[in-house]
Scaffold this active site. Structure first.
Site, PDB file in Angstrom:
ATOM      1  N   LYS A 163       0.840  -2.632  57.912  1.00 32.08           N
ATOM      2  CA  LYS A 163       1.150  -1.530  56.989  1.00 32.08           C
ATOM      3  C   LYS A 163       2.604  -1.554  56.563  1.00 32.08           C
ATOM      4  O   LYS A 163       2.925  -1.227  55.421  1.00 32.08           O
ATOM      5  CB  LYS A 163       0.813  -0.188  57.622  1.00 32.08           C
ATOM      6  CG  LYS A 163      -0.661   0.089  57.648  1.00 32.08           C
ATOM      7  CD  LYS A 163      -0.902   1.537  58.017  1.00 32.08           C
ATOM      8  CE  LYS A 163      -2.377   1.815  58.113  1.00 32.08           C
ATOM      9  NZ  LYS A 163      -2.636   3.165  58.580  1.00 32.08           N
ATOM     10  N   LYS A 199     -11.217  -5.355  56.938  1.00 33.98           N
ATOM     11  CA  LYS A 199     -11.918  -4.157  57.402  1.00 33.98           C
ATOM     12  C   LYS A 199     -12.153  -3.184  56.240  1.00 33.98           C
ATOM     13  O   LYS A 199     -11.313  -3.081  55.349  1.00 33.98           O
ATOM     14  CB  LYS A 199     -11.031  -3.469  58.464  1.00 33.98           C
ATOM     15  CG  LYS A 199     -11.687  -2.325  59.173  1.00 33.98           C
ATOM     16  CD  LYS A 199     -10.678  -1.567  60.021  1.00 33.98           C
ATOM     17  CE  LYS A 199      -9.908  -0.547  59.200  1.00 33.98           C
ATOM     18  NZ  LYS A 199      -9.172   0.440  59.985  1.00 33.98           N
ATOM     19  N   LYS A 223     -10.522   3.387  54.795  1.00 31.19           N
ATOM     20  CA  LYS A 223     -10.605   4.480  53.824  1.00 31.19           C
ATOM     21  C   LYS A 223      -9.351   4.652  52.980  1.00 31.19           C
ATOM     22  O   LYS A 223      -9.396   5.270  51.931  1.00 31.19           O
ATOM     23  CB  LYS A 223     -10.977   5.793  54.521  1.00 31.19           C
ATOM     24  CG  LYS A 223      -9.884   6.414  55.362  1.00 31.19           C
ATOM     25  CD  LYS A 223     -10.304   7.806  55.800  1.00 31.19           C
ATOM     26  CE  LYS A 223     -10.635   7.850  57.269  1.00 31.19           C
ATOM     27  NZ  LYS A 223      -9.506   7.436  58.131  1.00 31.19           N
TER      28      LYS A 223
HETATM   29  N1  AQP Z   1     -14.415  -0.587  59.032  1.00 33.82           N
HETATM   30  C1  AQP Z   1     -14.613   0.004  60.197  1.00 33.82           C
HETATM   31  N2  AQP Z   1     -15.580  -0.411  61.019  1.00 33.82           N
HETATM   32  C2  AQP Z   1     -15.807   0.202  62.218  1.00 33.82           C
HETATM   33  N3  AQP Z   1     -15.100   1.256  62.643  1.00 33.82           N
HETATM   34  C3  AQP Z   1     -14.114   1.721  61.838  1.00 33.82           C
HETATM   35  N4  AQP Z   1     -13.246   2.728  61.961  1.00 33.82           N
HETATM   36  C4  AQP Z   1     -12.458   2.763  60.865  1.00 33.82           C
HETATM   37  N5  AQP Z   1     -12.799   1.796  60.009  1.00 33.82           N
HETATM   38  C5  AQP Z   1     -13.827   1.122  60.588  1.00 33.82           C
HETATM   39  C6  AQP Z   1     -13.202   3.635  63.096  1.00 33.82           C
HETATM   40  O1  AQP Z   1     -13.280   4.967  62.596  1.00 33.82           O
HETATM   41  C7  AQP Z   1     -12.464   5.814  63.413  1.00 33.82           C
HETATM   42  C8  AQP Z   1     -11.484   6.566  62.555  1.00 33.82           C
HETATM   43  O2  AQP Z   1     -10.720   5.624  61.835  1.00 33.82           O
HETATM   44  P1  AQP Z   1      -9.283   5.949  61.255  1.00 33.82           P
HETATM   45  O3  AQP Z   1      -9.343   7.217  60.532  1.00 33.82           O
HETATM   46  O4  AQP Z   1      -8.298   5.861  62.349  1.00 33.82           O
HETATM   47  O5  AQP Z   1      -8.982   4.680  60.354  1.00 33.82           O
HETATM   48  P2  AQP Z   1      -9.445   4.148  58.904  1.00 33.82           P
HETATM   49  O6  AQP Z   1     -10.709   4.789  58.453  1.00 33.82           O
HETATM   50  O7  AQP Z   1      -9.396   2.691  58.976  1.00 33.82           O
HETATM   51  O8  AQP Z   1      -8.337   4.751  57.958  1.00 33.82           O
HETATM   52  P3  AQP Z   1      -7.136   4.047  57.260  1.00 33.82           P
HETATM   53  O9  AQP Z   1      -6.161   5.106  56.881  1.00 33.82           O
HETATM   54  O10 AQP Z   1      -7.629   3.145  56.162  1.00 33.82           O
HETATM   55  O11 AQP Z   1      -6.550   3.264  58.448  1.00 33.82           O
HETATM   56  P4  AQP Z   1      -5.961   1.842  58.527  1.00 33.82           P
HETATM   57  O12 AQP Z   1      -5.064   1.701  57.348  1.00 33.82           O
HETATM   58  O13 AQP Z   1      -5.283   1.958  59.837  1.00 33.82           O
HETATM   59  O14 AQP Z   1      -7.083   0.870  58.481  1.00 33.82           O
HETATM   60  C9  AQP Z   1     -11.775   4.907  64.420  1.00 33.82           C
HETATM   61  O15 AQP Z   1     -12.491   4.940  65.626  1.00 33.82           O
HETATM   62  C10 AQP Z   1     -11.855   3.549  63.798  1.00 33.82           C
HETATM   63  O16 AQP Z   1     -11.850   2.512  64.767  1.00 33.82           O
END
Ligand code: AQP
Length: 339
Positions: free
Chosen positions: A119, A204, A207
Site C-alpha cells: 500500500k 486478491k 474492496k
Molecule cells: N479476496 C478475499 N478472499 C478471502 N478473504 C478475504 N478477505 C478480504 N478479501 C478477501 C477477508 O475479509 C475480512 C475483512 O477484510 P478487510 O476489510 O480487512 O480487507 P479487504 O476487504 O481486503 O479491504 P481492503 O481495504 O481492500 O484491504 P486491502 O487493501 O488490505 O486488501 C478479512 O478476514 C479478510 O482476510
C-alpha cells in the site's frame, strides 16, 4: 483479575469500511462467522473504522460505509442474540491498547508487513504521502484482538501475517510484564481463503481496489454478477483443471463455485467441459448466495434504528469485556491506575 472467560472460545474478527463488501469478504470471512463461529463461541465482530483512516479517505464515505458494513453483517446472518456486533471507534479501549502495542512492536517488524509495503508503494506511485497510521495499523489490529482475550481470529489468507505479529506481540508483552494476554491463532476457511479478482486472478479481490470490473460486491444485482463472471479472465488452454499455479483464473472460479455449493474444487473440475459452462455455473451459484443477503439488507435499511440499537448494545458489551484487560495491561507496564 476481572477478565476471566467463559468455557467457550472467544472469537474476534473485523472488517474495514474501505469500500463495499465483496464476495471475498463473504466467502473468506463473514460466512464462517455466520454459520459456525457465532454458534460455537463467544464471538465479537467489528467494523474496524479506524483502520479505514490509514489511507486518504472521505469522512462522509467512511461514515456511510461503516453503517453499510454493519447492516450487511446483520443481513448476512449475524444474530445479535448470539454474538456481539459493534463499531471499533465506539469502544475507546482499542485505541488505548494500540499505544501499548506500538510500544511492544519494533519499527523493523512493522516495516516488514506485506500490506504496508504494497500500500505504501501504491500511495507513493500516486504521488501521495504515506500516513504513519498505515505503518502502525498492525499494532491497532493486535490491540483489537488482544483486548478481548481472543482465542481464534477467523480471517482470509491475507491477514495471516498480521495475526502472526499479534501472537508475537502478545508473547513478548506477557514475557516482559506478566500474563495479561491470550495468544490467539488465525483460522481460515478450507476453500476460498483468498478469492481472486475475476479480471486479474493473481491479485486478491479487494474492496478498496480502484479497478472494479473483476470485483463482485455483495450488493451487486444478479445481472451485474453474471456479467462479471462471463468476463472473468480464464487461462490459455481449454481444459478445466484445478491448478492454482498454472491456471489461476479457472482455479479461482472453481474455488468460488465449491465454496458456494459445498463441493470440492478438484472434483467439480471434472464436471465442466468448458470454461464458459464453469463461468455460468459459478455466476448462478453466487447469485443464489447473494439473493437473501440483498433482500435482508433492503429490509434492514428500512429500519435504521434497529441497526443503531444493535451497535449501541454491542459497543456497551465490548467495552465491558475489554476494559479490565486493557486496565491490567496499563498497570502491568507501570502506568498509574485511572485517577
Ligand atoms: N479476496 C478475499 N478472499 C478471502 N478473504 C478475504 N478477505 C478480504 N478479501 C478477501 C477477508 O475479509 C475480512 C475483512 O477484510 P478487510 O476489510 O480487512 O480487507 P479487504 O476487504 O481486503 O479491504 P481492503 O481495504 O481492500 O484491504 P486491502 O487493501 O488490505 O486488501 C478479512 O478476514 C479478510 O482476510
Amino acid at each position: 483479575m476481572g477478565y476471566t472467560k467463559t468455557s467457550r472460545p472467544r472469537i474476534f474478527s473485523g472488517i474495514k469500511p474501505t469500500g463495499h463488501l465483496t464476495l471475498g469478504n463473504y466467502l473468506g470471512a463473514v460466512r464462517r462467522w455466520v454459520r459456525e463461529d457465532q454458534h460455537r463461541a463467544d464471538a465479537l465482530f467489528c467494523v474496524v473504522d479506524l483502520h479505514a483512516l490509514t489511507v486518504e479517505h472521505d469522512p462522509a464515505r467512511v461514515r456511510r460505509l461503516t453503517r453499510q458494513a454493519a447492516t450487511l453483517l446483520l443481513a448476512s446472518g449475524l444474530d445479535p442474540a448470539l454474538c456481539t456486533v459493534f463499531v471499533q471507534s465506539q469502544v475507546d479501549e482499542h485505541a488505548r491498547l494500540s499505544y501499548l502495542m506500538e510500544c511492544t512492536a519494533t519499527d523493523g517488524e512493522l516495516r516488514r508487513m506485506i500490506q504496508y509495503k504494497e500500500k505504501a508503494a501504491r500511495e507513493g506511485a500516486r504521488g501521495g504521502s504515506v500516513r504513519l497510521s498505515l505503518l502502525t495499523y498492525p499494532a491497532l489490529m493486535a490491540a483489537d484482538i488482544l483486548a478481548y482475550g481472543t482465542d481464534e481470529v477467523p480471517v482470509g489468507d491475507d491477514q495471516t501475517q498480521h495475526v502472526e505479529l499479534t501472537r508475537d506481540l502478545a508473547q513478548r508483552f506477557n514475557q516482559r510484564y506478566g500474563p495479561v494476554f491470550t495468544v490467539p491463532r488465525a483460522t481460515h476457511p478450507e476453500v476460498a481463503a483468498r478469492v481472486m479478482d475475476l479480471r486479474d486472478p493473481v491479485s486478491k479481490m479487494g474492496k478498496s481496489h480502484a479497478e472494479t470490473a473483476g470485483i463482485v460486491y455483495l450488493l451487486d444485482e444478479a445481472d451485474a454478477v453474471r456479467r462479471k463472471f462471463i468476463r472473468a479472465v480464464t487461462d490459455s488452454g481449454s481444459e478445466v483443471r484445478y491448478d492454482r499455479m498454472e491456471q489461476p483464473g479457472v482455479a479461482n472460479l472453481l474455488d468460488v463455485l465449491a465454496s458456494c455449493t459445498g463441493g470440492k474444487p478438484e472434483v467439480l473440475a471434472e464436471e465442466y467441459a468448458s470454461y464458459g459452462a464453469l463461468k455460468l455455473a459459478a455466476a448462478e451459484a453466487v447469485v443464489e448466495v447473494l439473493r437473501p443477503i440483498r433482500a435482508r439488507h433492503a429490509e434492514l435499511c428500512a429500519d435504521p434504528s434497529y441497526v443503531d440499537g444493535v451497535l449501541r448494545a454491542g459497543a456497551e458489551r465490548a467495552r465491558g469485556l475489554a476494559r479490565p484487560r486493557v486496565d491490567a495491561a496499563y498497570a502491568a507496564v507501570g502506568l498509574l491506575p485511572p485517577a
